[in-house]
Design a protein around this motif. Structure first.
Motif, PDB file in Angstrom:
ATOM      1  N   LEU A   1       0.820  -1.207   0.000  1.00 15.27           N
ATOM      2  CA  LEU A   1       0.000   0.000   0.000  1.00 15.27           C
ATOM      3  C   LEU A   1       0.856   1.260   0.000  1.00 15.27           C
ATOM      4  CD1 LEU A   1      -2.639  -1.065   2.686  1.00 15.27           C
ATOM      5  CD2 LEU A   1      -2.967  -1.004   0.212  1.00 15.27           C
ATOM      6  N   THR A   2       2.052   1.161   0.580  1.00 13.10           N
ATOM      7  CA  THR A   2       2.924   2.329   0.722  1.00 13.10           C
ATOM      8  C   THR A   2       3.791   2.565  -0.497  1.00 13.10           C
ATOM      9  OG1 THR A   2       2.991   1.859   3.090  1.00 13.10           O
ATOM     10  CG2 THR A   2       4.628   3.392   2.283  1.00 13.10           C
ATOM     11  N   ALA A   3       3.895   1.583  -1.390  1.00 12.36           N
ATOM     12  CA  ALA A   3       4.840   1.670  -2.513  1.00 12.36           C
ATOM     13  C   ALA A   3       4.684   2.947  -3.337  1.00 12.36           C
ATOM     14  CB  ALA A   3       4.726   0.426  -3.393  1.00 12.36           C
ATOM     15  N   PRO A   4       3.495   3.283  -3.833  1.00 13.60           N
ATOM     16  CA  PRO A   4       3.392   4.510  -4.645  1.00 13.60           C
ATOM     17  C   PRO A   4       3.671   5.781  -3.836  1.00 13.60           C
ATOM     18  CG  PRO A   4       1.209   3.581  -4.226  1.00 13.60           C
ATOM     19  CD  PRO A   4       2.196   2.584  -3.752  1.00 13.60           C
ATOM     20  N   LYS A   5       3.363   5.759  -2.546  1.00 16.38           N
ATOM     21  CA  LYS A   5       3.556   6.960  -1.734  1.00 16.38           C
ATOM     22  C   LYS A   5       5.024   7.202  -1.422  1.00 16.38           C
ATOM     23  CE  LYS A   5      -0.961   5.988   0.268  1.00 16.38           C
ATOM     24  NZ  LYS A   5      -1.703   5.582   1.474  1.00 16.38           N
ATOM     25  N   ILE A   6       5.744   6.143  -1.079  1.00 18.36           N
ATOM     26  CA  ILE A   6       7.178   6.331  -0.797  1.00 18.36           C
ATOM     27  C   ILE A   6       7.929   6.645  -2.085  1.00 18.36           C
ATOM     28  CG2 ILE A   6       7.785   3.891  -1.039  1.00 18.36           C
ATOM     29  CD1 ILE A   6       9.253   6.447   1.450  1.00 18.36           C
ATOM     30  N   LYS A   7       7.435   6.131  -3.220  1.00 16.16           N
ATOM     31  CA  LYS A   7       8.044   6.483  -4.510  1.00 16.16           C
ATOM     32  C   LYS A   7       7.902   7.983  -4.765  1.00 16.16           C
ATOM     33  CE  LYS A   7       7.940   5.207  -9.423  1.00 16.16           C
ATOM     34  NZ  LYS A   7       7.642   6.502 -10.031  1.00 16.16           N
ATOM     35  N   ALA A   8       6.722   8.515  -4.428  1.00 18.63           N
ATOM     36  CA  ALA A   8       6.510   9.959  -4.606  1.00 18.63           C
ATOM     37  C   ALA A   8       7.419  10.766  -3.691  1.00 18.63           C
ATOM     38  CB  ALA A   8       5.045  10.294  -4.324  1.00 18.63           C
ATOM     39  N   VAL A   9       7.677  10.260  -2.473  1.00 21.21           N
ATOM     40  CA  VAL A   9       8.583  10.963  -1.550  1.00 21.21           C
ATOM     41  C   VAL A   9       9.991  11.008  -2.117  1.00 21.21           C
ATOM     42  CG1 VAL A   9       9.712  10.817   0.701  1.00 21.21           C
ATOM     43  CG2 VAL A   9       7.242  10.486   0.522  1.00 21.21           C
TER      44      VAL A   9
END
Length: 823
Positions: free
Chosen positions: A283-291
């Protein structure tokens, strides 16, 4: 690890309501609670789950479902608060609590202390899941009847909420602000930081705890966005990651190595994706990629791209294709148009292009080098010899300029394909940059035409069809960049005319192939006149054959009669003024041919004009060649030699036929008797009297230059081992135009452009009848952009001129002018 509760199929007993009689709730609950305690203490092997199910079934059937539901919840709450949470708290390492208060621990101490908490929570969570699955099986009928009818959360879901509230979120003794959840989040963040730093961590243990957070929800309806992982842990993780990558970016920028930055950024993005899959949650993959993209790449990439010593400029100059590929990938993450990268590459292309332009200018201004002996002896194969000539620096500069631009184009084509994935936006930027510096060089059209000229005359000799095709394609690529294609056309026609008339083309097939490629690239209008030149040559071959047949039919008895091969050129299709090397008034001079040649000339004119009445022939003596037999009395062996010379040389040499031995002709006498323009006469006399291997005449005084007071004798002592001697005309300084010639060419091009603009205006207005001023300007520019970039001021002047000549008239307001076509 348990993935969730299972639901076995237990058939309710087939007994009627009256079979159970009255039910004592307290007694039944005491039995059930003792059994639940056995389940939670892992001592359930002796229990009869069928009997427990029947007891719960009886209570629900006797309308005791609500009481049973509440009792079970109270039991679970008490168990979690009095048994599970204290066990976890008692097992907490003191070092972990000390670290929370700011005490510094070693990496190993921090890792071991954290893992102890993670194991305790993992065990408690798995035990709770196991127990609640067994409890749910016992209370299955209650869930299906009571919970469903009264819209209560299942006992399993309710107990998960109790684990959240009474294990994770209840404040610790004597530490009201500290909860197990707080410690858990800090431990997970510490473990992730260790992993980022390259230390070994227990990823399976971390994944178990992340799974626990995913299995807990903020509310009982268990919506995806209410997962404890998303609402509580993930924001903390993303905030910490944001700070981490901001600091990481500053450190990498301080190191000042764009290549290292790109490798680290790409590795960080990959590692974070792997970490989400193996350690945290997808679930966190796209969000940490954006970070990573925002804090590490987007903040720092522009500075790295422009870095003077390691940025894009350095990568391009040193062919660092792998680094460029990485920087392209990073750019695509944060900017779909890749503006920063495109601007940096475009800037470098223009800089390198301007360096090529400057080098060409410098080379053209360098004094010509003296030819080597090998150069002077070239073309002696087959009995031919040419005079030694100085190396033409401006021609060399032109060829080198085109070669350098093509090499630059090949380099960036490779960069585009191998590093930039043939990106369409970058390709457009590359094209614009090449066009900018090529059109910024005033001699680009002339130099490109010279490049084709040199290749058509000699450089394609020995090449395969594929190699010739590739060479022409490269040249056409450069033509695509040139905006003033009419200027190129003028130069190309000038050089082509000399190749066709002097028969210097290596391959006529290659010439025609070039015309076909130009037609595909710039259209049929561009090549009409060039194709007409080829038609003239073809028609002239048939005309020459017909003339020779005509002479044979006349039965001319003159055995000494010279043979004539003639090219009849359409004056409007050939660049007559460009084909002449003379200037100004000299072009109007008509060469005086010797009587024996003049008779042939008049004979052909009569033959031609009988077939084409109303036409006028003007002889171009500067463009022809002749074959002469010369007799040298003092030559050993055979005293006759065949001389291949220009038409003007032939006229000069025939003057010495009637000259007694030892007599001479002065420069002025030769000019008066031949009427050859001064410029051409000097060049031809230099070839005949100065070049050491073709010194048919002797000049007094002997010097490199020809002056008006020089005297010329026939060289009776001339010797040559070759039977056939080719005497080339000394080059007229440079094939590249000088300043005056350039200005005259520009003047003629401007004149032609004016006529073309007027024709486009009339054509447009004739079709549209009436147009507003700006529409007319736009349409005319669009029509002419394939040939040249029209000047708007010139367009306005031509509109005014057409109004004065009553082709157009003004209509409408002065503020919004419009025009109407007048038939």
């Amino acid at each position: 690890m348990l993935a969730g509760r299972g639901r076995g199929k237990i058939r309710p007993p087939r007994r009627s309501l009256h079979d159970f009689g009255e039910v004592d709730f307290e007694r039944e609950w005491k039995s059930l609670s003792n059994s639940l305690l056995e389940i939670h203490t892992k001592n359930a092997s002796q229990l009869s789950f069928e009997e427990l199910y029947r007891n719960a079934y009886k209570l629900v059937l006797r309308k005791q479902g609500q009481s049973l539901y509440e009792k079970v919840k109270d039991f679970e709450e008490e168990w979690l608060a009095n048994e599970v949470r204290p066990r976890i708290i008692d097992g907490l390492p003191s070092s972990l609590l000390a670290a929370y208060n700011g005490t510094q621990l070693t990496v190993n101490e921090k890792r071991l202390a954290g893992e102890k908490l993670l194991r305790a929570l993992k065990a408690a969570w798995e035990d709770h899941n196991l127990c609640m699955n067994m409890t749910t099986d016992v209370l299955m009928y209650m869930e299906r009847v009571y919970c469903s009818d009264n819209r209560k959360p299942s006992i399993f879901n309710a107990s998960m909420g109790q684990f959240r509230d009474h294990v994770l979120r209840t404040p610790m003794p004597h530490r009201e602000s500290l909860t197990i959840a707080t410690l858990l989040y800090k431990v997970i963040l510490d473990q992730i930081q260790m992993d980022r730093d390259g230390d070994i961590v227990n990823t399976a243990l971390l994944r178990s705890c992340a799974y626990m957070l995913e299995g807990l929800y903020e509310t009982e309806d268990e919506q995806e966005l209410n997962k404890l992982y998303i609402t509580s842990f993930e924001p903390i993780f993303l905030a910490a990651s944001k700070e981490y990558y901001q600091l990481e970016g500053r450190n990498l920028v301080a190191k000042g190595d764009a290549g290292i930055f790109c490798k680290h950024a790409r590795k960080a993005a990959t590692d974070e994706q792997d970490r989400c899959r193996s350690t945290l949650s997808t679930l966190t993959a796209p969000k940490i990629k954006a970070v990573v993209e925002d804090e590490l790449v987007k903040r720092n990439l522009p500075e790295m791209i422009l870095h003077e010593s390691t940025g894009v400029k350095f990568m391009l100059d040193n062919d660092r294709l792998s680094d460029l590929e990485m920087i392209y990938e990073l750019s695509s993450w944060v900017d779909p148009k890749k503006e920063e990268l495109k601007n940096a590459v475009q800037k470098r292309i223009v800089e390198q292009g301007e360096e090529i332009n400057s080098a060409a200018k410098d080379l053209s201004n360098t004094p010509a080098a003296k030819p080597s002996k090998a150069d002077a002896d070239k073309d002696e194969e087959g009995g031919k010899s040419i005079p030694a000539r100085p190396i033409n620096q401006q021609t060399a500069a032109a060829i080198k300029w085109v070669d350098d631009v093509l090499q630059l184009k090949d380099k960036y084509d490779q960069v585009l394909v191998q590093a930039f994935q043939s990106d369409q936006g970058l390709q457009t930027g590359f094209t614009r940059s090449f066009s900018d510096f090529i059109n910024g060089f005033e001699r680009s059209s002339e130099y490109l035409s010279l490049f084709f000229d040199e290749n058509m005359k000699k450089d394609i000799k020995g090449k395969t069809e594929t190699e010739v095709d590739n060479l022409l394609d490269k040249g056409i690529t450069l033509l695509r960049y040139i905006s003033d294609k009419d200027m190129f056309e003028r130069y190309y026609k000038k050089h082509l005319s000399k190749r066709l008339l002097m028969k210097k083309s290596v391959s006529m097939d290659a010439e025609r192939q070039m015309i076909s490629k130009m037609k595909l690239e710039v259209g049929n209008t561009f090549t009409q006149r060039i194709e007409a030149m080829f038609r003239d040559i073809s028609v002239s071959e048939g005309l020459t054959t017909s003339y020779k047949k005509h002479i044979r039919e006349l039965g001319d008895a003159d055995s000494q009669r010279a043979e004539l091969d003639v090219n009849v050129l359409t004056a409007t299709m050939w660049p007559m003024e460009a084909m002449s090397s003379s200037h100004g008034e000299e072009r109007k001079l008509i060469c005086i041919f010797p009587p024996e040649i003049d008779r042939i000339k008049q004979s052909f004119e009569k033959f031609y004009l009988n077939k084409h009445s109303g036409r006028q022939l003007t002889w171009q003596g500067n463009m022809g060649t002749a074959e002469l037999r010369a007799y040298f009395s003092e030559m050993k062996g055979k005293k006759q030699r065949e001389l291949n010379v220009s038409t003007h040389m032939m006229v000069i040499l025939l003057l010495f036929n009637d000259l007694a031995p030892g007599k001479f002709l002065s420069y002025d006498e030769i000019q008066a008797r031949t009427n050859i323009p001064d410029h051409d006469l000097k060049r031809n006399l230099q070839s005949l009297a100065v070049a050491p291997k073709t010194r048919i005449l002797v000049k007094e005084p002997m010097s490199k230059d020809v002056r008006r007071d020089d005297k010329f004798y026939f060289n009776e002592k001339f010797t040559s081992p070759f039977q056939r001697i080719k005497i080339g005309v000394v080059a007229s300084g440079n094939k590249v135009e000088d300043r005056d010639e350039r200005q005259e060419t520009e003047k003629r091009v401007d004149l032609e452009r004016g006529q073309t603009i007027e024709a486009a205006i009339v054509r447009t207005m004739k079709q549209r009848k009436e147009l507003k001023h700006q529409q007319l300007i736009t349409e005319v520019i669009q029509q002419l952009s394939a040939r040249f970039s029209p000047d708007v001021n010139l367009l306005k002047k031509k509109i005014e001129s057409l109004i004065e000549r009553e082709y157009l008239e003004r209509v409408g307001d002065i503020d919004k002018p419009a025009y109407r076509y007048m038939a």
